[in-house]
Design an enzyme around this catalytic site. Sequence first.
Site, PDB file in Angstrom:
ATOM      1  N   ASP A   1      47.638  76.704   6.803  1.00 61.07           N
ATOM      2  CA  ASP A   1      47.196  76.639   8.200  1.00 61.07           C
ATOM      3  C   ASP A   1      46.904  78.059   8.662  1.00 61.07           C
ATOM      4  OD1 ASP A   1      46.781  76.109  10.877  1.00 61.07           O
ATOM      5  OD2 ASP A   1      48.698  75.105  11.205  1.00 61.07           O
TER       6      ASP A   1
ATOM      7  N   GLU B   1      43.719  69.487   9.771  1.00 62.26           N
ATOM      8  CA  GLU B   1      43.413  69.902  11.146  1.00 62.26           C
ATOM      9  C   GLU B   1      41.999  70.454  11.238  1.00 62.26           C
ATOM     10  OE1 GLU B   1      45.390  72.858  14.534  1.00 62.26           O
ATOM     11  OE2 GLU B   1      45.773  73.231  12.395  1.00 62.26           O
TER      12      GLU B   1
ATOM     13  N   GLU C   1      45.049  67.826  14.981  1.00 62.41           N
ATOM     14  CA  GLU C   1      45.834  67.964  13.754  1.00 62.41           C
ATOM     15  C   GLU C   1      46.844  66.830  13.672  1.00 62.41           C
ATOM     16  OE1 GLU C   1      48.466  71.377  13.454  1.00 62.41           O
ATOM     17  OE2 GLU C   1      48.403  71.653  15.626  1.00 62.41           O
TER      18      GLU C   1
ATOM     19  N   HIS D   1      46.448  69.973  20.096  1.00 62.93           N
ATOM     20  CA  HIS D   1      46.530  70.734  21.354  1.00 62.93           C
ATOM     21  C   HIS D   1      45.164  71.267  21.738  1.00 62.93           C
ATOM     22  CE1 HIS D   1      46.329  74.314  18.704  1.00 62.93           C
ATOM     23  NE2 HIS D   1      47.088  73.573  17.902  1.00 62.93           N
TER      24      HIS D   1
ATOM     25  N   HIS E   1      47.949  77.351  22.223  1.00 64.05           N
ATOM     26  CA  HIS E   1      48.346  76.089  22.856  1.00 64.05           C
ATOM     27  C   HIS E   1      48.144  76.255  24.354  1.00 64.05           C
ATOM     28  CE1 HIS E   1      50.913  74.104  19.500  1.00 64.05           C
ATOM     29  NE2 HIS E   1      50.112  75.003  18.968  1.00 64.05           N
TER      30      HIS E   1
ATOM     31  N   ASP F   1      41.192  76.912  14.692  1.00 63.86           N
ATOM     32  CA  ASP F   1      42.480  76.533  14.110  1.00 63.86           C
ATOM     33  C   ASP F   1      42.220  75.363  13.165  1.00 63.86           C
ATOM     34  OD1 ASP F   1      45.074  75.821  13.570  1.00 63.86           O
ATOM     35  OD2 ASP F   1      45.661  75.451  15.647  1.00 63.86           O
TER      36      ASP F   1
END
Length: 426
Positions: free
Chosen positions: A200, A407, A313, A280, A288, A211
């Site tokens: 990640d 994700e 994700e 998020h 976030h 992300d």
Amino acid sequence: MSTANEAAAAEAKLAELAIANPENEANDSDGGEASDDGDKPKAAKSKKKRNKKRSKKKAGAGAAGQTADLTVPVSQLFPGNSYPEGEICEYRDDNNYRTASEEMRAKDRLGEARLTDLRRAAEVHREVRQSVRGRIKPGMDLTAVAEMIENGTRALVEVDGLAAGIGFPTGLSRNHCAAHYTPNAGDHVVIEADDVLKVDFGVQVNGSIIDSAFTMTWNDRYDPLLNAVRDATNTGIREAGIDVRLGDVGAAIQEVMESYEIELNGKTLPIRPIRNLCGHNIGPYTIHSGKSVPIVANNDPTRMEEGELFAIETFGSTGNGYVAEEGVCSHYAVTGDAAANARLPSARKLLSTITANFGTLPFCRRYLDRVGESRYYLGLKTLVDSGIVTAYPPLCDNPGSYTAQFEHTLILRPTVKEVLSRGDDY
């Protein structure tokens, strides 16, 4: 024009043609993870084929001009900010008018600078992961893996302080550990052949963060787990849209995830979504940003809105489907009152370093080491205890279980939904 200039111009044109040609794109090789081409619904495949015609350059095609050791910045592979679009998904139902609306197109054009930053970051992510997925193997030290990813990211994004660089510490969580593990200095964790490794990492340009995460294995017995989580993530992406309730997205994800099971050591186990982890939305320099995208059904009536950036994700587990903090912390971020007066001079000095180098972006101990900080443990503890910095320890399900993660980052543009980080690998 001189002969030398003519030759240079010809070479540049050939390079541009090579980049634009999808046939030059390198094939994915992750050392053991099953391809998801066969898992995508036919509708999604046909949509993707139609979308390719809309892009001047296919996402990920810049990697055709990339070196094996990741040294060519993406700005050189895509001159004039010609970064490729991600996967384009037209809105459905009450929002299907948006694709052809001139008013929405005008609003879309107002966000072009932001889209350029996001697409640049997304292309960096694709090219870095395309390289490292073929190089990460059992027997490697996780510190070496993290540094390979991070050094490649810095080179391709042309790291420039807070203007461009790493979005957050590289997560390399193994087996029952689902998230928030990255090695600290002195850690020597080696990948084993039977590991389930979550990778990640993030890239940011002018505070716009991509992300994206994937899971690697070297034993095909874990394929059902990976397929479940990949399918669940793609379901969340499909369901996301303007005015969609977050709780409804979570319900769709849970239904898909729980339709899978896995056989391990002679036992058939259900695959459960990890109910206290979620996706998020993402804000400028804020990973976030307030809204959570659940991966189980709940009654959250909060709606997704036009212009928002979301990380969709999902996490699946063969264990309890619930994580708790476990182990030594490595992830941190300034999330409280950075103007508060820390008691210790060492804490004030450390906060100044953190603010200058990371701002509100997450960081880890290795990053503090890299910028020259030492003997900072007491100062860091003081900042955490005072609420200026938040610690994010590793999050783990029960020992002996296995967890997986996929994700993507998407943006709800006025005209279409764009899955920015989508690539041929996942």
